[in-house]
Design a protein around this motif. Structure first.
Motif, PDB file in Angstrom:
ATOM      1  N   HIS A  83      -8.459  -9.877   9.923  1.00 51.22           N
ATOM      2  CA  HIS A  83      -7.053 -10.094  10.274  1.00 51.22           C
ATOM      3  C   HIS A  83      -6.814 -11.557  10.627  1.00 51.22           C
ATOM      4  CE1 HIS A  83      -3.052  -8.979  11.289  1.00 51.22           C
ATOM      5  NE2 HIS A  83      -3.152  -9.346  12.535  1.00 51.22           N
ATOM      6  N   SER A 121      -5.652  -5.475   6.934  1.00 59.42           N
ATOM      7  CA  SER A 121      -6.338  -6.004   8.107  1.00 59.42           C
ATOM      8  C   SER A 121      -5.830  -5.352   9.394  1.00 59.42           C
ATOM      9  CB  SER A 121      -6.171  -7.523   8.160  1.00 59.42           C
ATOM     10  OG  SER A 121      -4.826  -7.880   8.108  1.00 59.42           O
ATOM     11  N   GLU A 123     -10.740  -7.072   0.308  1.00 59.50           N
ATOM     12  CA  GLU A 123     -11.464  -6.586   1.479  1.00 59.50           C
ATOM     13  C   GLU A 123     -12.934  -6.240   1.206  1.00 59.50           C
ATOM     14  OE1 GLU A 123      -9.437  -3.503   3.689  1.00 59.50           O
ATOM     15  OE2 GLU A 123     -11.368  -2.661   4.237  1.00 59.50           O
TER      16      GLU A 123
END
Lengths: 104, 639
Positions: free
Chosen positions: B346, B408, B485
């Motif tokens: 994040h 995130s 990711e």
């Protein structure tokens, strides 16, 4: 322990000076006292042999350079504003700031 | 092995060294100086990227800690592991973005040599901070980024910028002291400053558990001040006095993340001893999580009320870093937990969307010359490209799929859900709803509605291309970063239980999306249908609006403390004058007091004579103490 007491006393004097003085030079001296008190601790409480002393040299050389710069700045400030009183200089700056805002 | 070590040194030494040449080149040509800075930033970014392959193929442990001895027992070195390389790449990338953006945004300003010098110094120090292999080196760079932040906030020499710079410097110093204390305790325990030495010390078990808990809390204190968390978050709003390019680089993308880096690094270090992690579980991790969750909601609610466009982004940053802290607080099993990875993931996606927001806000401020959103409105016609990019920014910030923050933020909420603290989960969901509300509010005030009178008077133009290209790149990353990711997880050597599709499948997503509907409806009726309910509450006098307009009274409380100290020192001055008033130096003070109460000292004896006396006294004092110390050192008299 004597050195701890000495550095504590120096710290106390420095803080007292910071609290009671508005002359830039006195303020600067008070700050130097505090810094020196810290350096004293560095040297006397160093655990490994030689490291504290090495730091002393480093701290003193930087301190001297910093003092030179600060003193030069103080001279400029006191010439520019005609006083070295912090309160008065801050007052002047604030007056100037508000007047500029009014113009805009 | 050699190559990574080489580029890991160069990546922070080159910007630091090059910063010295900026004023020199600036003397000859402004254009050459600007391109020089861009070139150095590009080299930095390339060197940062060159660290990636070795970490990618490595085991996830630190690759190398090449170090050079500096003082006896103290060395300088680099520490290459996934965490530090992730940060290095982000900083290098943003350095390049901001260097290019500055060419357009800072065009024609005075003092640009100083600006570029400080930017390069900051880039070098920030990368040095994350790559440092020992705590002293990290602390030196930690202070240097604080100094650059202070100097860049006060860049425009306006009284309010100078005040903001000093405020930021002092507030972050509170955390620096805590961090220094933590480093001191660790040094006493392990007799080493290097991370590797501390890890070895913890592994062999030669540590005092109570001290380690204290160290953990002191580290947390350092992170709170640097990353603008409760209760020391107010400095970030003041820092918006800086040029917008600086806000994007320091106060959105990199410097405020130093606290996140510090906590992530120390969680990684603590993770080598399971007993230590279990000792930290009852108190330390929950405290981090609570600070994060409360900061997230406090920041989001404040972003809802401020009228300053950069203020919205500043409070948004505070709130998003709160999310990261919540993720770190959920990492109760150490660095192997999902929360640890979620927080860092994040961190990067926040850098992209908040950086994009700041770049666009900079373009708007550049075009219309004000930060007040009440004077904006209807900009979508004059600035169509900024309008489209800002739409991407608000969609990403609010966490809609499939943009970066959806993955995130979702991962953080999942990790907090795993710890099972119901109140924290509810507060985080509420924060995501408020996040959606404040970005929609900002978007509506700036781009929608009718043109304000302020705008009709001037010709508004789209931002120049040199400012839009960096924004386009960031917008691209906003879109693709979330989808990468699995790649990032394998780079960080973290095993994620659920894949990319899992983020769409789990229970959190529908809850989260359904929360956005009522918020969106309220925003729609307030800004497009002219429904007055919310506006009346905001404008009226009620406890809620008072609380929000005063930013939860944090600054007022700090001002009270300051007033108390000033009052104490004035009382002390009066006592001194009463006691020692007869001495020459203070006599002047007394006379002027009598003549003009409230004004202090006029120097009666002329500045030069007392000036010399003081310096002489200082020098004599210096020499005496130096002689004293060297003598006692040489004679071996210890304390």
């Amino acid at each position: 322990m004597d050195f701890v007491i000495l550095s504590l006393v120096m710290l106390g004097i420095g803080v007292y000076g910071l609290l009671t003085n508005r002359q830039l030079l006195k303020v600067f001296i008070s700050i130097e006292l505090i810094a020196t008190a810290a350096t004293l601790n560095f040297v006397m409480l160093a655990t490994s042999q030689g490291l504290g002393q090495a730091f002393l040299i480093l701290a003193f050389s930087t301190d001297t350079a910093v003092s030179g710069v600060i003193l030069a700045l103080l001279v400029i400030v006191s010439k520019k504003y005609g006083t070295s009183d912090m309160g008065k200089i801050i007052q002047m700056l604030q007056d100037k700031g508000t007047s500029e805002d009014e113009v805009q | 092995m050699m190559l990574e070590e080489f580029s890991a040194w160069l990546v922070w030494v080159i910007p630091l060294f090059a910063s010295l040449f900026v004023p020199l080149i600036g003397k000859y040509s402004d254009k050459a100086r600007n391109y020089f800075v861009v070139a150095i930033a590009a080299v930095t970014a390339a060197l940062a990227l060159s660290l990636v392959p070795s970490v990618w193929n490595g085991t996830g442990q630190a690759l190398t800690t090449g170090s050079v001895s500096w003082l006896p027992g103290i060395s300088a070195g680099v520490y290459i592991d996934p965490l530090s390389v992730l940060f290095t790449c982000l900083i290098g990338f943003f350095a390049l973005i901001i260097a290019v953006y500055s060419i357009g945004y800072m065009k024609g300003e005075d003092g640009l040599s100083r600006y570029y010098y400080l930017i390069l110094l900051f880039i070098g120090s920030m990368i040095g901070l994350v790559l440092a292999d020992n705590m002293l080196q990290m602390f030196i760079f930690w202070e240097m980024v604080g100094l650059c932040s202070y100097a860049l906030i006060s860049f425009w020499y306006k009284p309010e910028s100078i005040r903001a710079g000093v405020k930021v410097f002092i507030m972050t110093r509170i955390g620096d002291i805590a961090l220094l204390a933590a480093i001191g305790i660790l040094f006493l325990m392990f007799n080493t400053l290097s991370f590797r030495g501390v890890i070895d010390g913890i592994q062999t078990g030669g540590f005092n558990m109570d001290y380690m808990v204290i160290v953990a809390f002191l580290v947390l204190g350092g992170a709170i001040a640097k990353s603008a968390q409760l209760p020391l978050f107010t400095w970030l709003y003041s820092a918006m006095e800086a040029p917008t390019s600086v806000s994007a680089l320091l106060h959105a993308a990199t410097m405020v993340k130093a606290g996140v880096y510090l906590l992530a690094r120390f969680i990684l270090i603590f993770s080598v001893a399971p007993t230590l992690i279990s000792a930290l579980q009852p108190l330390w991790f929950p405290v981090i999580a609570w600070i994060g969750v409360l900061t997230a909601i406090v920041g989001a609610t404040l972003a809802l009320t401020t009228t300053d466009i950069k203020g919205v982004l500043a409070y948004s940053t505070v709130s998003q870093i709160g999310f990261m802290m919540a993720g770190l607080g959920a990492a109760i099993d150490g660095a192997a937990s999902v929360g640890w990875f979620a927080s860092l993931f994040h961190m990067v996606s926040h850098a992209f969307f908040e950086g994009l927001g700041f770049l666009l806000a900079g373009g708007i401020i550049h075009a219309i010359g004000t930060r007040d959103m009440r004077l904006m409105g209807g900009l979508r016609k004059a600035m169509p490209i900024s309008f489209a990019l800002m739409a991407i920014m608000i969609i990403t910030t609010s966490g809609l799929p499939p943009f970066a923050a959806f993955f995130s933020k979702g991962l953080i909420i999942t990790s907090v859900t795993d710890t099972g603290n119901l109140l924290q989960i509810i507060l985080l969901y509420a924060t995501t709803a408020i996040t959606f509300a404040y970005v929609v509010r900002m978007f509506s005030l700036v781009f929608m509605g009718k043109e304000s009178e302020h705008l009709q008077k001037q010709h508004v133009h789209e931002a120049p291309r040199v400012m839009l290209v960096p924004a386009f790149i960031l917008a691209g990353f906003c879109i693709i970063w979330g989808l990468s990711e699995p790649l990032v997880a394998s780079f960080m050597h973290v095993n994620l239980a659920e894949g990319l599709l899992g983020a769409f499948m789990n229970i959190e997503t529908p809850i989260f999306l359904s929360l956005l509907i009522p918020t969106g409806l309220i925003a729609y009726y307030t800004y497009y249908k002219g429904y007055k309910g919310v506006r009346n509450v905001a404008a009226g006098k009620n406890p809620l609006s008072t609380l929000l307009n005063h930013a939860y009274f944090f600054d007022d409380a700090y001002n009270l403390i300051g007033k108390g100290l000033t009052g104490f020192s004035e009382g002390l001055t009066r006592v001194e004058n009463a006691l020692f008033g007869r001495y020459p130096d203070n006599a002047g003070t007394r006379v002027s007091h009598a003549a003009d109460p409230g004004q202090a000292t006029t120097l009666k004896r002329g500045p030069s004579s007392s000036f010399r006396n003081y310096v002489a006294a200082a020098v004599v004092g210096f020499i005496l103490i130096a002689v004293l110390m060297i003598l006692t050192g040489a004679l071996g008299i210890g304390v």
